[in-house]
Design an enzyme around this catalytic site. Sequence first.
Site, short mmCIF file in Angstrom:
data_model
loop_
_atom_site.label_atom_id
_atom_site.label_comp_id
_atom_site.label_asym_id
_atom_site.label_seq_id
_atom_site.Cartn_x
_atom_site.Cartn_y
_atom_site.Cartn_z
N TYR A 33 0.83 -1.52 -0.04
CA TYR A 33 0.05 0.01 0.06
C TYR A 33 1.13 1.40 -0.37
O TYR A 33 1.63 1.28 0.23
CB TYR A 33 -1.11 0.08 1.91
CG TYR A 33 -0.38 0.41 1.94
CD1 TYR A 33 -0.22 1.50 2.75
CD2 TYR A 33 0.92 -0.94 3.52
CE1 TYR A 33 0.13 1.81 4.62
CE2 TYR A 33 1.03 -0.15 4.66
CZ TYR A 33 0.89 0.92 5.10
OH TYR A 33 1.13 0.88 5.72
N LYS A 148 6.43 -1.72 1.92
CA LYS A 148 5.39 -1.41 2.67
C LYS A 148 4.33 -2.23 2.04
O LYS A 148 3.28 -2.10 1.35
CB LYS A 148 4.94 -0.10 2.24
CG LYS A 148 4.10 0.83 2.75
CD LYS A 148 3.84 2.02 2.72
CE LYS A 148 3.16 3.06 3.23
NZ LYS A 148 3.30 3.79 4.80
N GLU A 180 12.69 2.25 14.55
CA GLU A 180 11.59 2.93 14.04
C GLU A 180 10.28 3.20 14.43
O GLU A 180 10.11 2.47 15.61
CB GLU A 180 10.98 2.85 12.57
CG GLU A 180 10.31 1.21 12.73
CD GLU A 180 10.19 1.30 10.34
OE1 GLU A 180 10.54 2.67 9.95
OE2 GLU A 180 10.17 0.19 10.39
N LEU A 205 10.96 1.28 7.19
CA LEU A 205 10.56 1.80 6.11
C LEU A 205 11.35 2.76 5.75
O LEU A 205 11.94 3.42 5.96
CB LEU A 205 9.22 1.99 6.11
CG LEU A 205 8.13 2.39 5.54
CD1 LEU A 205 7.96 1.45 4.29
CD2 LEU A 205 6.94 3.43 5.33
#
Length: 285
Positions: A33, A148, A180, A205
């Site tokens: 996505y 992702k 993260e 990411l």
Amino acid sequence: MSRTVYVNGDYLPEQEAKISVFDRGFLFADAVYEVTSVLSGKLVDFAAHMKRLERSLSELKMTTPASDAELLAIHRELVKRNGIDEGMVYMQVTRGAADRDFLFPPEETKPSLVLFTQAMGLRDKPAARTGIKIASVPDLRWARRDIKTVQLLYPSIAKTEAKAKGADDAWLVEDGMVTEGTSNNAYILTEDGALVTRALSHAILHGITRAAVLRMAEEDGLRIEERSFTLEEAKRAKEAFITSASAFVLPVVEIDGVTLGDGAPGPVARRLREIYLAEADRTAI
């Protein structure tokens, strides 16, 4: 009011939007996505989001559902139909519908493409004025966080755990190092003025906002160190903040109950948010 959503070629009222129960996104989280911000009715960093989408699809050997030009037209049409001035456009691509099997279906299987909008305030977030509180949670995700995917159950668990601790979000920790946030990249500003964030790898990411903010920070004269940092180093930092497509730049004022600085958003985070918003307004399409 019902939103208009896009499902495999059709613009539909959200109540009529349907996808097969055999879709691999539903059965296996076999999907990727992207989420693109909308400011003043325009798309922020759209080209970069499409480039990352292409990378995610390539890494998973998935078929591209449409050209960048076609996807841009769909994004703009949804923004128009839903009257979005500020908010997000969410796009999901799955490997398509096929009989349930751990093996990938035949290559000619048509991918599924779904998009919808969410109206929300982005420019004037209260959290940008007050800062957010972070709780640390072990990072138990799979090893390919650079793709992702829609495999978001553990980040959801982590954020819920952080909320239960009285925090706003979680920072994920692996081997003693911060990776993260649940849906954002993490940064600290050291006592000697270095802006530190983890280097790109499979562990995090590759944030679109991250790339833009680091470029702007360097142009603004900040010294950048792309390296891992520990939770303890973060707690000693002058400032900390997160970046994401929906948050832009949000200051962090507390980590695991430890107050950073004077407990208010620091000047670097405030400055970077200001610069980012100005650039987004200038370049959005």
